[in-house]
Design a protein around this motif. Structure first.
Motif, PDB file in Angstrom:
ATOM      1  N   VAL A 196       0.784  -1.152   0.117  1.00 39.45           N
ATOM      2  CA  VAL A 196       0.043   0.015   0.082  1.00 39.45           C
ATOM      3  C   VAL A 196       0.864   1.314   0.183  1.00 39.45           C
ATOM      4  O   VAL A 196       0.463   2.166  -0.680  1.00 39.45           O
ATOM      5  CB  VAL A 196      -0.932  -0.011   1.297  1.00 39.45           C
ATOM      6  CG1 VAL A 196      -1.684   1.225   1.594  1.00 39.45           C
ATOM      7  CG2 VAL A 196      -2.022  -0.931   0.973  1.00 39.45           C
ATOM      8  N   LYS A 197       1.868   1.344   0.806  1.00 39.16           N
ATOM      9  CA  LYS A 197       2.797   2.347   0.663  1.00 39.16           C
ATOM     10  C   LYS A 197       3.715   2.720  -0.328  1.00 39.16           C
ATOM     11  O   LYS A 197       3.796   3.885  -0.501  1.00 39.16           O
ATOM     12  CB  LYS A 197       3.878   2.207   2.313  1.00 39.16           C
ATOM     13  CG  LYS A 197       3.116   2.247   3.402  1.00 39.16           C
ATOM     14  CD  LYS A 197       3.885   2.110   4.793  1.00 39.16           C
ATOM     15  CE  LYS A 197       3.015   1.946   5.768  1.00 39.16           C
ATOM     16  NZ  LYS A 197       3.629   2.842   7.025  1.00 39.16           N
TER      17      LYS A 197
ATOM     18  N   LEU B  56      -6.450   6.295   4.965  1.00 38.61           N
ATOM     19  CA  LEU B  56      -6.912   5.530   3.848  1.00 38.61           C
ATOM     20  C   LEU B  56      -6.070   4.443   3.556  1.00 38.61           C
ATOM     21  O   LEU B  56      -6.491   3.241   2.830  1.00 38.61           O
ATOM     22  CB  LEU B  56      -7.105   6.351   2.763  1.00 38.61           C
ATOM     23  CG  LEU B  56      -8.296   7.309   2.616  1.00 38.61           C
ATOM     24  CD1 LEU B  56      -8.315   8.134   1.481  1.00 38.61           C
ATOM     25  CD2 LEU B  56      -9.535   7.031   3.261  1.00 38.61           C
ATOM     26  N   HIS B  57      -5.019   4.208   4.255  1.00 35.47           N
ATOM     27  CA  HIS B  57      -4.166   3.019   4.124  1.00 35.47           C
ATOM     28  C   HIS B  57      -4.492   1.725   4.668  1.00 35.47           C
ATOM     29  O   HIS B  57      -4.588   0.637   3.719  1.00 35.47           O
ATOM     30  CB  HIS B  57      -2.805   3.200   4.602  1.00 35.47           C
ATOM     31  CG  HIS B  57      -1.797   4.096   3.781  1.00 35.47           C
ATOM     32  ND1 HIS B  57      -0.416   4.261   3.974  1.00 35.47           N
ATOM     33  CD2 HIS B  57      -2.286   4.901   2.926  1.00 35.47           C
ATOM     34  CE1 HIS B  57       0.029   5.126   3.123  1.00 35.47           C
ATOM     35  NE2 HIS B  57      -1.065   5.555   2.401  1.00 35.47           N
ATOM     36  N   GLU B  58      -5.592   1.618   5.725  1.00 35.12           N
ATOM     37  CA  GLU B  58      -5.981   0.501   6.177  1.00 35.12           C
ATOM     38  C   GLU B  58      -7.255  -0.310   5.038  1.00 35.12           C
ATOM     39  O   GLU B  58      -6.983  -1.185   4.755  1.00 35.12           O
ATOM     40  CB  GLU B  58      -6.592   0.754   7.581  1.00 35.12           C
ATOM     41  CG  GLU B  58      -5.770   0.421   8.648  1.00 35.12           C
ATOM     42  CD  GLU B  58      -5.182  -0.981   8.504  1.00 35.12           C
ATOM     43  OE1 GLU B  58      -5.784  -1.910   8.454  1.00 35.12           O
ATOM     44  OE2 GLU B  58      -3.704  -1.001   8.866  1.00 35.12           O
ATOM     45  N   PRO B  59      -7.948   0.683   4.659  1.00 32.96           N
ATOM     46  CA  PRO B  59      -8.847   0.178   3.668  1.00 32.96           C
ATOM     47  C   PRO B  59      -8.044  -0.169   2.439  1.00 32.96           C
ATOM     48  O   PRO B  59      -8.723  -1.388   1.942  1.00 32.96           O
ATOM     49  CB  PRO B  59      -9.762   1.233   3.277  1.00 32.96           C
ATOM     50  CG  PRO B  59      -9.575   2.192   4.571  1.00 32.96           C
ATOM     51  CD  PRO B  59      -8.352   1.830   5.187  1.00 32.96           C
ATOM     52  N   ALA B  60      -7.194   0.599   2.151  1.00 34.45           N
ATOM     53  CA  ALA B  60      -6.454   0.004   0.914  1.00 34.45           C
ATOM     54  C   ALA B  60      -5.577  -1.099   1.068  1.00 34.45           C
ATOM     55  O   ALA B  60      -5.591  -2.053   0.207  1.00 34.45           O
ATOM     56  CB  ALA B  60      -5.343   1.156   0.457  1.00 34.45           C
ATOM     57  N   ALA B  61      -5.198  -1.492   2.022  1.00 34.76           N
ATOM     58  CA  ALA B  61      -4.537  -2.936   2.480  1.00 34.76           C
ATOM     59  C   ALA B  61      -5.533  -3.868   2.385  1.00 34.76           C
ATOM     60  O   ALA B  61      -5.078  -4.918   1.899  1.00 34.76           O
ATOM     61  CB  ALA B  61      -3.797  -2.697   3.816  1.00 34.76           C
ATOM     62  N   ARG B  62      -6.752  -3.729   2.774  1.00 38.44           N
ATOM     63  CA  ARG B  62      -7.654  -4.569   2.656  1.00 38.44           C
ATOM     64  C   ARG B  62      -7.971  -5.219   1.175  1.00 38.44           C
ATOM     65  O   ARG B  62      -7.932  -6.305   0.795  1.00 38.44           O
ATOM     66  CB  ARG B  62      -9.116  -4.463   3.419  1.00 38.44           C
ATOM     67  CG  ARG B  62      -9.067  -4.523   4.837  1.00 38.44           C
ATOM     68  CD  ARG B  62     -10.182  -4.419   5.622  1.00 38.44           C
ATOM     69  NE  ARG B  62     -10.886  -3.192   5.591  1.00 38.44           N
ATOM     70  CZ  ARG B  62     -10.575  -2.114   6.366  1.00 38.44           C
ATOM     71  NH1 ARG B  62      -9.679  -1.996   7.213  1.00 38.44           N
ATOM     72  NH2 ARG B  62     -11.281  -0.897   6.046  1.00 38.44           N
ATOM     73  N   GLY B  63      -8.076  -4.062   0.279  1.00 43.36           N
ATOM     74  CA  GLY B  63      -8.176  -4.291  -0.880  1.00 43.36           C
ATOM     75  C   GLY B  63      -6.964  -5.000  -1.660  1.00 43.36           C
ATOM     76  O   GLY B  63      -7.294  -5.979  -2.569  1.00 43.36           O
TER      77      GLY B  63
ATOM     78  N   ASP C  96       0.422   8.234  -2.698  1.00 44.89           N
ATOM     79  CA  ASP C  96      -0.142   9.508  -2.855  1.00 44.89           C
ATOM     80  C   ASP C  96      -1.438   9.726  -2.206  1.00 44.89           C
ATOM     81  O   ASP C  96      -2.190  10.788  -2.452  1.00 44.89           O
ATOM     82  CB  ASP C  96      -0.273  10.057  -4.318  1.00 44.89           C
ATOM     83  CG  ASP C  96      -1.215   9.280  -5.151  1.00 44.89           C
ATOM     84  OD1 ASP C  96      -1.374   7.968  -4.836  1.00 44.89           O
ATOM     85  OD2 ASP C  96      -1.514   9.597  -6.159  1.00 44.89           O
ATOM     86  N   VAL C  97      -1.848   8.603  -1.581  1.00 41.30           N
ATOM     87  CA  VAL C  97      -3.181   8.737  -0.691  1.00 41.30           C
ATOM     88  C   VAL C  97      -2.893   8.863   0.682  1.00 41.30           C
ATOM     89  O   VAL C  97      -2.058   8.177   1.196  1.00 41.30           O
ATOM     90  CB  VAL C  97      -3.667   7.179  -0.867  1.00 41.30           C
ATOM     91  CG1 VAL C  97      -5.176   7.080   0.048  1.00 41.30           C
ATOM     92  CG2 VAL C  97      -4.308   6.991  -2.386  1.00 41.30           C
TER      93      VAL C  97
END
Length: 155
Positions: A104-105, A115-122, A110-111
């Motif tokens: 994610v990082k 919002l990194h936790e929801p992105a990590a789930r994705g 650029d996010v």
């Protein structure tokens, strides 16, 4: 679930394709198969469960499919680079993996961090789909994911 209104060549897309925002789903493989089936059954408007009516529903579905494929390519790219970097540095190949949050990082640099936790789930959903396809594996010792064929992958 999606319903086709044949008289208008339109589809009620429910929560699969939205007029705004991102669809939430449990299994990426199932979701992608659903999008593909939806794409094949109409070519007109889409009436989403949320948001504005979509005039070119079929095109929006294509955009959704391509967006998910782009995420898959990004995940594969990050893992390929991790493996190559590990190999160049003569490290144990098992070091050539990444956790979902590390990915994610890189992918979502650029996010905002909020919002990194929801992105990590994705990213995890992408990883599970890629694992089903035999492209990636989870390391034996934890949350790290690697390209398939990497020695510590258990394969």
């Amino acid at each position: 679930m999606a319903l086709v209104l044949q008289e208008e060549d339109a589809m009620f897309t429910g929560d699969n394709v939205l007029g705004h925002g991102t669809a939430v789903f449990e299994d990426l493989s199932t979701y992608m198969a659903s999008l593909q089936r939806m794409h094949e059954h109409f070519s007109g408007r889409a009436y989403p469960g949320h948001g504005e009516v979509i005039d070119d529903g079929r095109q929006r579905i294509i955009e959704y499919i391509e967006h998910r494929h782009q995420r898959e390519r990004e995940v594969l790219h990050v893992l390929t680079e991790a493996r190559q970097s590990s190999s160049l540095q003569k490290e144990d190949v098992s070091q050539g993996g990444r956790t979902p949050m590390e990915m994610v990082k890189i992918i979502y640099n650029d996010v905002p961090e909020t919002l990194h936790e929801p992105a990590a789930r994705g990213v995890e959903q992408v990883l599970h789909k890629l694992a089903e396809e035999g492209k990636v594996v989870r390391s034996e010792d934890g949350p790290t994911w690697l390209m398939a064929g990497t020695s510590s992958s258990g394969m």
